[in-house]
Design a protein around this motif. Structure first.
Motif, PDB file in Angstrom:
ATOM      1  N   LYS A  18     -78.988 -42.714   2.029  1.00  0.00           N
ATOM      2  CA  LYS A  18     -77.899 -41.809   2.377  1.00  0.00           C
ATOM      3  C   LYS A  18     -76.766 -41.921   1.366  1.00  0.00           C
ATOM      4  CE  LYS A  18     -78.954 -41.909   7.324  1.00  0.00           C
ATOM      5  NZ  LYS A  18     -78.442 -42.185   8.688  1.00  0.00           N
ATOM      6  N   LYS A  19     -75.891 -40.925   1.386  1.00  0.00           N
ATOM      7  CA  LYS A  19     -74.841 -40.823   0.377  1.00  0.00           C
ATOM      8  C   LYS A  19     -73.886 -42.015   0.399  1.00  0.00           C
ATOM      9  CE  LYS A  19     -71.331 -37.581  -1.311  1.00  0.00           C
ATOM     10  NZ  LYS A  19     -70.731 -36.245  -1.124  1.00  0.00           N
ATOM     11  N   PRO A  20     -73.348 -42.453   1.551  1.00  0.00           N
ATOM     12  CA  PRO A  20     -72.454 -43.627   1.517  1.00  0.00           C
ATOM     13  C   PRO A  20     -73.149 -44.880   1.006  1.00  0.00           C
ATOM     14  CG  PRO A  20     -72.228 -42.440   3.596  1.00  0.00           C
ATOM     15  CD  PRO A  20     -73.416 -41.868   2.910  1.00  0.00           C
ATOM     16  N   GLU A  21     -74.404 -45.066   1.403  1.00  0.00           N
ATOM     17  CA  GLU A  21     -75.145 -46.222   0.910  1.00  0.00           C
ATOM     18  C   GLU A  21     -75.393 -46.115  -0.590  1.00  0.00           C
ATOM     19  OE1 GLU A  21     -78.661 -46.159   3.194  1.00  0.00           O
ATOM     20  OE2 GLU A  21     -77.704 -46.773   5.082  1.00  0.00           O
ATOM     21  N   LEU A  22     -75.606 -44.892  -1.074  1.00  0.00           N
ATOM     22  CA  LEU A  22     -75.831 -44.689  -2.502  1.00  0.00           C
ATOM     23  C   LEU A  22     -74.595 -45.057  -3.310  1.00  0.00           C
ATOM     24  CD1 LEU A  22     -77.569 -43.601  -4.856  1.00  0.00           C
ATOM     25  CD2 LEU A  22     -76.699 -41.313  -4.327  1.00  0.00           C
ATOM     26  N   VAL A  23     -73.403 -44.619  -2.856  1.00  0.00           N
ATOM     27  CA  VAL A  23     -72.158 -44.942  -3.571  1.00  0.00           C
ATOM     28  C   VAL A  23     -71.927 -46.451  -3.588  1.00  0.00           C
ATOM     29  CG1 VAL A  23     -69.664 -44.623  -3.569  1.00  0.00           C
ATOM     30  CG2 VAL A  23     -71.163 -42.694  -3.031  1.00  0.00           C
ATOM     31  N   ARG A  40     -72.645 -35.624  -8.359  1.00  0.00           N
ATOM     32  CA  ARG A  40     -72.790 -34.198  -8.657  1.00  0.00           C
ATOM     33  C   ARG A  40     -74.266 -33.790  -8.605  1.00  0.00           C
ATOM     34  NH1 ARG A  40     -68.822 -35.246 -12.655  1.00  0.00           N
ATOM     35  NH2 ARG A  40     -70.429 -35.280 -14.281  1.00  0.00           N
ATOM     36  N   VAL A  41     -75.108 -34.655  -9.133  1.00  0.00           N
ATOM     37  CA  VAL A  41     -76.548 -34.383  -9.069  1.00  0.00           C
ATOM     38  C   VAL A  41     -77.027 -34.406  -7.619  1.00  0.00           C
ATOM     39  CG1 VAL A  41     -78.818 -35.218  -9.768  1.00  0.00           C
ATOM     40  CG2 VAL A  41     -76.915 -35.314 -11.384  1.00  0.00           C
ATOM     41  N   HIS A  42     -76.523 -35.371  -6.838  1.00  0.00           N
ATOM     42  CA  HIS A  42     -76.931 -35.504  -5.438  1.00  0.00           C
ATOM     43  C   HIS A  42     -76.458 -34.315  -4.606  1.00  0.00           C
ATOM     44  CE1 HIS A  42     -76.610 -36.899  -1.252  1.00  0.00           C
ATOM     45  NE2 HIS A  42     -77.650 -37.686  -1.531  1.00  0.00           N
ATOM     46  N   ASN A  43     -75.227 -33.877  -4.821  1.00  0.00           N
ATOM     47  CA  ASN A  43     -74.666 -32.791  -4.008  1.00  0.00           C
ATOM     48  C   ASN A  43     -75.238 -31.433  -4.379  1.00  0.00           C
ATOM     49  OD1 ASN A  43     -73.044 -34.681  -2.723  1.00  0.00           O
ATOM     50  ND2 ASN A  43     -71.327 -34.362  -4.123  1.00  0.00           N
ATOM     51  N   LYS A  44     -75.594 -31.271  -5.640  1.00  0.00           N
ATOM     52  CA  LYS A  44     -76.128 -29.973  -6.066  1.00  0.00           C
ATOM     53  C   LYS A  44     -77.457 -29.675  -5.399  1.00  0.00           C
ATOM     54  CE  LYS A  44     -76.983 -27.224 -10.210  1.00  0.00           C
ATOM     55  NZ  LYS A  44     -77.065 -27.221 -11.676  1.00  0.00           N
TER      56      LYS A  44
END
Length: 871
Positions: free
Chosen positions: A4-9, A27-31
């Motif tokens: 998930k995104k928080p874990e990725l950051v 940016r790559v993840h959100n696109k």
């Protein structure tokens, strides 16, 4: 589970990625889309993988260098997530003594447990050219290739950079990855007690065991679950998992590494029989080297060995046991005489080789034969002896050098050659004029420069030698015209080529459509159908089995693909791991791509304009026509005669099959006759090859479906127009020509007019499904035509209803089924205007006239638009 995104950051900060790099990754993840569409160039195979690790699809533009890396990412436990075609990065390098800055798109962005990096995938041959053309951008290192400008750009973001070619991954590695894709969805957690049982069993077998022995003791699902989680190990680059009797499984990775390193450094192969030890100075038992001191297979003590510690005597029984277990390795045999013979055949002409063999017979005779002189005889023997001392083969000294005879120096002046080549370049442009035109221009230019021109024959001969016919056709007519010349010479090797048809059944399946060359009539009213029945086939590449077929009068579309998926699942209970399509518009549907991704099926697209990549399924269509369709009455073979076809032999007059009856016969052929016939390409029947492949699995291979109901809904197509939406009003809607009504009341719907998404089953046209609110509701029909098909026992009503409505629509648009108002003039004494819509007696052409009601002259008081006189 995808990260998930928080874990990725949090993970990116942990592994040292800078704020700039984290922003880039987000940016790559959100696109959630590639920075460019990866379609693949000419000759490139484009794959779309339904990644279980990422939770979204990943694209590859080559199955030889980009796809292996994606498979490595998918199966590597250290990789957390990866994206294809990430956002562009800016790199700077020196080219032609100038600093150049460009934006480049890398192929893959990878996030591992301890690092993040970008990857550029290119062919090895192209990288060799790029290192010479752009030394400031690409370098060759001892580990492969690198891109220093990209490394500097990635370092600013706290990431690394790699350049990957096809040499980084062996063919066996790729084949094993495709095999393991079969077991990703079957992977289960294994407790420690079971792992200890595996380790104990392998240790009792000497530290390693063959895969087939392991599968006899444990389930296949458990074995491959441990392999996928790196609890069991095997040599990815040497062993093949789909051949279990030759694949060794290790419980200790250090044991595997020792044997793999020894095998790689010494170019070892497994001994298959005791005769493989003959003439060998050494042998290796696992990773230990031994010197062979004596070899005598006739005696009980067959081989005597000496190692650093002691001498060993191996009897025949022990050698046979070690060879059966795959523990004995020998050096790969290098036959120097074979290499010399191959080089000899490549470099010399056939006449030179034949003459050398004749001289060899002369040299081997005891005395000079009558055909040659004594002086020639001893000269040949001297040449034979010298070649044997210098090259190890006396035949090389008997080959003459007639290919080098004569004065081969060009007699043309350099200015004339350069001028000719300038016109050759002009003649290689797209759609050039005749070569004579360029010769005339060359002669005029040569005379103006006082250069002696060559003859027309010399000009033509040098043009043929200027480029190959393939390059000449490619430059003049294009890549597709050059492709039609046939495969071009190139190096082919089992060690370099990935098998295009896969290694087991249900790994790769092809889907394509083709019109059926038959005329059909209706089983209800004997009307003849004008449309063509389209045949769709799902073809297993490995076993050559027809997995599913579908026939419809509709134009080929994603609907046919959905029906093939449903038919395949109905017959076999699984779907193929990968489906191969051509570049047709019917396979580029977004609905089709989303359905395959949701089912977990990988998609492959054949190269642009490369028809030979689909030769297997095209041959299947041709075989079915030859063996079945062309043997039936009403086939369209004679239509190929064109204008030579006689009206008495027009196939339209011989239509005898109804679509439903033909479809039944076609299924009987495709599912029983075709697979039981021996095929020359595999030298056995497809059914036998199919069953042999399935016998290697505990469960049938292929993509499994989690829910039958969800699969049924996912493979139901939607309406062609309006994005699948229809108007529901008063509990009923019209779908095509058929009126459907709600079966049950739907909570929240009171009969108002709304737009609903509609799905239908082509095999069951009595029902359709509409999405009303948040639920799917069934609608039924009482259509008279559908009812008649059901009452008459028509097996496939959709093959009757669709073409009949199609025929009706064509007649309606052409106006042929509208009533005509006729004028009948029986004789001149009657009233000049007599309306006759129907007449018992046939009318002559002169008596049958259409009436234009707007042209009849009537009193103005009766035809005024303002309705005078009460009209």
């Amino acid at each position: 589970m995808p990260i998930k995104k928080p874990e990725l950051v949090k993970h990116l900060k942990k592994i040292g990625v800078t704020e700039e790099g984290i922003a880039y990754v987000l940016r790559v993840h959100n696109k959630f889309a590639p920075s460019r569409k990866a379609n693949g160039l000419f000759g490139c195979v484009h794959d779309t993988y339904a990644s279980r690790k990422n939770g979204f699809t990943v694209n590859s533009e080559s199955r030889h260098y980009e796809a292996p890396f994606i498979l490595w990412c998918e199966l590597n436990k250290n990789v957390l997530i990866y994206w294809d075609q990430p956002e562009k990065i800016k790199i700077s390098f020196v080219a032609n003594s100038r600093k150049t800055t460009i934006l480049t798109t890398e192929d893959v962005l990878v996030i591992e447990n301890d690092k993040a990096y970008l990857v550029e995938c290119k062919p090895h041959r192209e990288m060799e050219k790029l290192t010479l053309e752009y030394p400031g951008r690409y370098n060759r290192t001892e580990h492969g290739f690198s891109c220093p400008p990209a490394i500097q750009a990635c370092q600013k973001m706290g990431m690394g950079h790699r350049v990957v070619t096809e040499l980084n991954f062996s063919v066996n590695f790729v084949r094993n990855c495709y095999f393991l894709l079969e077991f990703i969805d079957q992977q289960t957690s294994v407790n420690e007690h079971t792992k200890e049982k595996f380790k104990f069993f392998i240790d009792t077998q000497g530290g390693r065991v063959k895969l087939n022995s392991l599968q006899r003791e444990f389930s296949q699902e458990t074995v491959f679950s441990l392999i996928l989680e790196n609890s069991l190990f095997f040599d990815f680059d040497f062993d093949l998992l789909h051949i279990p009797d030759r694949c060794h499984i290790y419980a200790n990775k250090h044991h595997l590494d020792a044997i793999s390193l020894c095998r790689k450094n010494n170019a070892l192969i497994q001994a298959r029989s005791i005769l493989d030890l003959e003439f060998q100075p050494h042998l290796w038992i696992n990773s230990t080297q031994h010197v062979i001191t004596s070899f005598s297979p006739e005696h009980n003590i067959a081989v005597s060995l000496r190692s650093n510690t002691a001498a060993i005597l191996l009897p025949k029984t022990e050698i046979a046991r070690l060879i059966a277990r795959g523990d004995i390795y020998v050096a790969s045999p290098i036959d120097e005489s074979s290499h010399n013979a191959i080089n000899l055949l490549k470099d010399k002409s056939a006449r030179q080789i034949e003459l050398a063999l004749q001289r060899l017979n002369i040299v081997q005779s005891d005395s000079p034969p009558k055909s040659v002189s004594e002086r020639t005889y001893y000269r040949l023997k001297r040449q034979f002896r010298q070649a044997q001392e210098n090259f190890g083969d006396g035949l090389l000294g008997l080959i003459d050098n007639s290919d080098k005879q004569g004065n081969r120096k060009c007699r043309l002046i350099e200015q004339s050659i350069a001028l000719m080549e300038n016109y050759f370049i002009q003649a290689l442009k797209p759609s050039p004029g005749p070569l004579k035109f360029y010769f005339d221009a060359y002669v005029r230019e040569a005379e103006s420069q006082c250069i002696p021109p060559v003859s027309l024959k010399t000009f033509y001969q040098r043009f043929k030698k200027f480029t190959s016919i393939y390059e000449r056709t490619r430059k003049q007519k294009g890549q597709r015209a050059a492709y039609s010349l046939g495969p071009q010479p190139r190096e082919l090797s089992f060690e370099k080529e990935i098998p295009y048809d896969g290694d087991f059944a249900f790994q790769i399946a092809h889907i394509d459509h083709s019109p059926i060359e038959m005329e059909f009539k209706s089983g209800i009213n004997d009307l003849q159908f004008s449309g063509s029945l389209q045949l769709s086939i799902m073809f297993d590449a490995y076993s050559k089995m027809i997995l599913a077929i579908h026939a419809s009068f509709e134009k080929p579309s994603y609907r046919a693909t959905m029906m093939l998926l449903r038919e395949c699942y109905r017959r076999h209970g699984v779907l193929p791991l990968m489906i191969v399509y051509d570049r047709g518009a019917d396979f580029e549907s977004k609905y089709n791509d989303e359905t395959l991704a949701s089912l977990g099926v990988h998609k492959r697209r054949r190269p642009v304009g490369a028809s030979r990549h689909g030769s297997g399924i095209e041959r299947c269509f041709g075989t079915s026509e030859t063996e079945l369709i062309h043997t039936l009455e009403g086939n369209k073979q004679l239509q190929k005669l064109g204008r030579s076809l006689s009206s008495t032999h027009n196939p339209k007059k011989f239509a005898a099959w109804t679509p439903s009856d033909f479809y039944t016969a076609l299924k009987e052929y495709a599912y029983h006759t075709y697979p039981e016939t021996i095929r020359s390409g595999i030298c056995e029947s497809p059914l036998n090859r199919f069953n042999r492949s399935l016998s290697n699995f505990d469960r049938k291979p292929g993509t499994k479906v989690n829910s039958d109901e969800a699969f049924y809904l996912a493979t139901m197509p939607v309406k062609k127009t309006n994005n699948g939406y229809c108007t529901l009003k008063s509990n009923q809607l019209k779908f095509g020509p058929i009126l459907y009504r709600l079966e049950k009341a739907v909570p929240g719907y009171e009969g108002e007019k709304i737009k609903v998404l509609v799905k239908y089953d082509p095999y069951d046209i009595r029902h359709i499904w509409a999405k009303i609110g948040n639920r799917w509701a069934q609608l039924n029909t009482n259509d008279s035509l559908v009812r008649e098909c059901i009452d008459k026992g028509t097996t496939y009503p959709h093959l009757e209803v669709y073409p009949l409505n199609l025929r009706k629509n064509k007649l309606y648009r052409s106006g042929k089924h509208k009533p005509e108002i006729l004028v009948n003039y029986p004789n001149l004494n009657t009233h000049p205007l007599t309306l006759s819509a129907t007449s018992s007696a046939p009318l002559n052409k002169q008596e049958k006239i259409k009436i234009d009601l707007g042209s009849i002259n009537t009193p103005k008081t009766e035809t005024i638009k303002g309705k005078k006189n009460g009209h």
